[in-house]
Scaffold this motif. Sequence first.
Motif, PDB file in Angstrom:
ATOM      1  N   LEU A  46       0.771  -1.111   0.033  1.00 23.95           N
ATOM      2  CA  LEU A  46      -0.014   0.027  -0.219  1.00 23.95           C
ATOM      3  C   LEU A  46       1.023   1.274  -0.105  1.00 23.95           C
ATOM      4  CD1 LEU A  46      -3.152   1.212   0.490  1.00 23.95           C
ATOM      5  CD2 LEU A  46      -2.361   1.045   2.775  1.00 23.95           C
ATOM      6  N   SER A  47       0.527   2.243  -0.737  1.00 25.11           N
ATOM      7  CA  SER A  47       1.386   3.507  -0.552  1.00 25.11           C
ATOM      8  C   SER A  47       1.252   4.153   0.640  1.00 25.11           C
ATOM      9  CB  SER A  47       0.928   4.458  -1.643  1.00 25.11           C
ATOM     10  OG  SER A  47       1.359   5.668  -1.462  1.00 25.11           O
ATOM     11  N   THR A  48       2.311   4.822   1.024  1.00 28.63           N
ATOM     12  CA  THR A  48       2.233   5.322   2.669  1.00 28.63           C
ATOM     13  C   THR A  48       1.213   6.456   2.610  1.00 28.63           C
ATOM     14  OG1 THR A  48       4.168   6.673   2.100  1.00 28.63           O
ATOM     15  CG2 THR A  48       4.795   4.610   3.161  1.00 28.63           C
ATOM     16  N   VAL A  49       1.037   7.089   1.538  1.00 26.35           N
ATOM     17  CA  VAL A  49       0.100   8.104   1.517  1.00 26.35           C
ATOM     18  C   VAL A  49      -1.330   7.601   1.609  1.00 26.35           C
ATOM     19  CG1 VAL A  49       1.508   9.853   0.661  1.00 26.35           C
ATOM     20  CG2 VAL A  49       0.067   8.624  -0.720  1.00 26.35           C
ATOM     21  N   ASP A  50      -1.730   6.501   1.361  1.00 29.83           N
ATOM     22  CA  ASP A  50      -2.900   5.781   1.554  1.00 29.83           C
ATOM     23  C   ASP A  50      -3.425   5.110   2.769  1.00 29.83           C
ATOM     24  OD1 ASP A  50      -3.578   6.474  -1.052  1.00 29.83           O
ATOM     25  OD2 ASP A  50      -2.738   4.720  -1.822  1.00 29.83           O
ATOM     26  N   LEU A  51      -2.273   5.436   3.688  1.00 27.78           N
ATOM     27  CA  LEU A  51      -2.488   4.876   5.239  1.00 27.78           C
ATOM     28  C   LEU A  51      -3.578   5.752   5.976  1.00 27.78           C
ATOM     29  CD1 LEU A  51       1.008   4.259   6.616  1.00 27.78           C
ATOM     30  CD2 LEU A  51      -1.016   2.465   6.321  1.00 27.78           C
ATOM     31  N   PRO A  52      -4.304   5.143   6.562  1.00 26.91           N
ATOM     32  CA  PRO A  52      -5.500   6.013   7.554  1.00 26.91           C
ATOM     33  C   PRO A  52      -4.665   6.950   8.125  1.00 26.91           C
ATOM     34  CG  PRO A  52      -5.787   3.777   7.851  1.00 26.91           C
ATOM     35  CD  PRO A  52      -4.504   3.737   7.041  1.00 26.91           C
ATOM     36  N   LEU A  53      -5.229   8.380   8.498  1.00 21.67           N
ATOM     37  CA  LEU A  53      -4.856   9.464   9.178  1.00 21.67           C
ATOM     38  C   LEU A  53      -4.517   9.056  10.321  1.00 21.67           C
ATOM     39  CD1 LEU A  53      -3.624  12.358   8.654  1.00 21.67           C
ATOM     40  CD2 LEU A  53      -6.054  12.876   9.232  1.00 21.67           C
ATOM     41  N   ALA A  54      -5.302   8.381  11.211  1.00 21.94           N
ATOM     42  CA  ALA A  54      -4.894   8.197  12.442  1.00 21.94           C
ATOM     43  C   ALA A  54      -3.724   7.222  12.799  1.00 21.94           C
ATOM     44  CB  ALA A  54      -6.390   7.265  13.140  1.00 21.94           C
ATOM     45  N   LEU A  55      -3.695   6.369  11.770  1.00 22.45           N
ATOM     46  CA  LEU A  55      -2.630   5.284  11.915  1.00 22.45           C
ATOM     47  C   LEU A  55      -1.305   6.315  11.662  1.00 22.45           C
ATOM     48  CD1 LEU A  55      -1.001   2.753  12.076  1.00 22.45           C
ATOM     49  CD2 LEU A  55      -1.638   2.334   9.717  1.00 22.45           C
ATOM     50  N   GLN A  56      -1.094   7.163  10.669  1.00 23.65           N
ATOM     51  CA  GLN A  56      -0.022   8.062  10.387  1.00 23.65           C
ATOM     52  C   GLN A  56       0.248   8.979  11.696  1.00 23.65           C
ATOM     53  OE1 GLN A  56      -0.364  10.213   6.772  1.00 23.65           O
ATOM     54  NE2 GLN A  56      -1.075   8.529   5.716  1.00 23.65           N
ATOM     55  N   GLU A  57      -0.801   9.578  12.238  1.00 27.58           N
ATOM     56  CA  GLU A  57      -0.859  10.244  13.338  1.00 27.58           C
ATOM     57  C   GLU A  57      -0.118   9.389  14.519  1.00 27.58           C
ATOM     58  OE1 GLU A  57      -4.580  12.044  13.799  1.00 27.58           O
ATOM     59  OE2 GLU A  57      -3.935  13.796  12.373  1.00 27.58           O
ATOM     60  N   ALA A  58      -0.445   8.213  14.853  1.00 29.58           N
ATOM     61  CA  ALA A  58       0.020   7.369  15.749  1.00 29.58           C
ATOM     62  C   ALA A  58       1.275   7.029  15.535  1.00 29.58           C
ATOM     63  CB  ALA A  58      -0.944   6.216  16.136  1.00 29.58           C
ATOM     64  N   ALA A  59       1.754   6.874  14.568  1.00 25.26           N
ATOM     65  CA  ALA A  59       3.206   6.662  14.063  1.00 25.26           C
ATOM     66  C   ALA A  59       4.171   7.908  14.364  1.00 25.26           C
ATOM     67  CB  ALA A  59       3.509   6.182  12.739  1.00 25.26           C
ATOM     68  N   ALA A  60       3.792   8.899  14.039  1.00 26.52           N
ATOM     69  CA  ALA A  60       4.372  10.182  14.269  1.00 26.52           C
ATOM     70  C   ALA A  60       4.486  10.201  15.744  1.00 26.52           C
ATOM     71  CB  ALA A  60       3.784  11.432  13.655  1.00 26.52           C
ATOM     72  N   ARG A  61       3.503  10.125  16.636  1.00 28.37           N
ATOM     73  CA  ARG A  61       3.380  10.254  17.991  1.00 28.37           C
ATOM     74  C   ARG A  61       4.428   9.386  18.634  1.00 28.37           C
ATOM     75  NH1 ARG A  61      -1.844   9.240  18.691  1.00 28.37           N
ATOM     76  NH2 ARG A  61      -1.347   7.223  19.337  1.00 28.37           N
ATOM     77  N   ASP A  62       4.148   8.046  18.242  1.00 28.63           N
ATOM     78  CA  ASP A  62       4.732   6.960  19.339  1.00 28.63           C
ATOM     79  C   ASP A  62       6.015   6.600  18.749  1.00 28.63           C
ATOM     80  OD1 ASP A  62       2.520   6.946  20.760  1.00 28.63           O
ATOM     81  OD2 ASP A  62       1.828   5.388  19.548  1.00 28.63           O
ATOM     82  N   PHE A  63       6.533   7.142  17.540  1.00 28.31           N
ATOM     83  CA  PHE A  63       7.732   6.610  16.833  1.00 28.31           C
ATOM     84  C   PHE A  63       8.505   7.873  16.324  1.00 28.31           C
ATOM     85  CE2 PHE A  63       5.213   2.787  16.678  1.00 28.31           C
ATOM     86  CZ  PHE A  63       6.010   2.044  17.383  1.00 28.31           C
ATOM     87  N   LYS A  64       8.645   8.847  17.181  1.00 30.96           N
ATOM     88  CA  LYS A  64       9.247  10.255  16.777  1.00 30.96           C
ATOM     89  C   LYS A  64      10.437   9.897  15.943  1.00 30.96           C
ATOM     90  CE  LYS A  64       6.805  12.528  20.308  1.00 30.96           C
ATOM     91  NZ  LYS A  64       6.808  12.889  21.596  1.00 30.96           N
ATOM     92  N   LYS A  65      11.423   9.182  16.134  1.00 27.87           N
ATOM     93  CA  LYS A  65      12.687   8.995  15.505  1.00 27.87           C
ATOM     94  C   LYS A  65      12.648   8.259  14.321  1.00 27.87           C
ATOM     95  CE  LYS A  65      15.450  10.749  19.343  1.00 27.87           C
ATOM     96  NZ  LYS A  65      16.709  10.386  20.041  1.00 27.87           N
ATOM     97  N   LEU A  66      11.512   7.534  14.113  1.00 20.65           N
ATOM     98  CA  LEU A  66      11.481   6.833  12.800  1.00 20.65           C
ATOM     99  C   LEU A  66      10.352   7.616  11.933  1.00 20.65           C
ATOM    100  CD1 LEU A  66      10.602   3.444  14.723  1.00 20.65           C
ATOM    101  CD2 LEU A  66      12.931   4.278  13.875  1.00 20.65           C
ATOM    102  N   ARG A  67      10.420   6.979  10.586  1.00 23.68           N
ATOM    103  CA  ARG A  67       9.540   7.348   9.489  1.00 23.68           C
ATOM    104  C   ARG A  67       8.988   5.905   8.782  1.00 23.68           C
ATOM    105  NH1 ARG A  67      12.605   6.148   5.049  1.00 23.68           N
ATOM    106  NH2 ARG A  67      14.812   6.358   5.407  1.00 23.68           N
ATOM    107  N   ILE A  68       7.848   6.142   8.249  1.00 20.93           N
ATOM    108  CA  ILE A  68       7.174   5.280   7.466  1.00 20.93           C
ATOM    109  C   ILE A  68       7.930   4.838   6.349  1.00 20.93           C
ATOM    110  CG2 ILE A  68       4.937   4.534   6.450  1.00 20.93           C
ATOM    111  CD1 ILE A  68       3.439   6.163   8.595  1.00 20.93           C
ATOM    112  N   ALA A  69       8.365   3.818   6.120  1.00 22.13           N
ATOM    113  CA  ALA A  69       9.056   3.248   4.771  1.00 22.13           C
ATOM    114  C   ALA A  69       8.287   2.554   3.928  1.00 22.13           C
ATOM    115  CB  ALA A  69      10.363   2.574   5.335  1.00 22.13           C
ATOM    116  N   GLU A  70       7.488   1.701   4.420  1.00 22.66           N
ATOM    117  CA  GLU A  70       6.717   0.841   3.530  1.00 22.66           C
ATOM    118  C   GLU A  70       5.422   0.618   4.554  1.00 22.66           C
ATOM    119  OE1 GLU A  70       8.545  -2.444   1.938  1.00 22.66           O
ATOM    120  OE2 GLU A  70      10.404  -1.514   1.898  1.00 22.66           O
ATOM    121  N   ALA A  71       4.336   0.308   3.726  1.00 26.39           N
ATOM    122  CA  ALA A  71       2.922  -0.083   4.037  1.00 26.39           C
ATOM    123  C   ALA A  71       2.510  -1.116   3.531  1.00 26.39           C
ATOM    124  CB  ALA A  71       2.141   1.247   4.546  1.00 26.39           C
ATOM    125  N   TYR A  72       1.581  -2.159   4.224  1.00 24.45           N
ATOM    126  CA  TYR A  72       0.838  -3.091   3.672  1.00 24.45           C
ATOM    127  C   TYR A  72      -0.547  -3.380   4.273  1.00 24.45           C
ATOM    128  CZ  TYR A  72       5.414  -4.465   1.834  1.00 24.45           C
ATOM    129  OH  TYR A  72       6.659  -4.358   1.542  1.00 24.45           O
TER     130      TYR A  72
END
Length: 109
Positions: A46-72
């Motif tokens: 799945l394209s990372t921009v197609d991830l649900p906004l809630a999931l993107q926000e949770a990743a940004a909040r809980d994994f501050k030093k990591l970036r989303i590279a791939e999504a499935y």
Amino acid sequence: MKKLPMIVAIVVSIFSAQGAIAQDDFTVKGSNEYFDYDEQHEYTELSTVDLPLALQEAAARDFKKLRIAEAYISKDYTYKVLLRDHNDNTTIVFASASGEWIEPNDNKS
């Protein structure tokens, strides 16, 4: 004709080695529970921009030093997200569409 079996063996071993190298890209630090969980769910890239906004926000909040590279995404709408840090170390997490993190032994049949 005597060389044909040798050529076939060489070609097969080359393809086998490439498969083993490709699997190293998804090495996860930690327990094998992630692999067991992953095998039970069939994921589609799945394209990372197609991830649900809630999931993107949770990743940004809980994994501050990591970036989303791939999504499935799986058929039951659980998400497998590969996160990378600045050194290209990979972490794999599983989540629901609402941004809740799923432990590897959750949702086992």
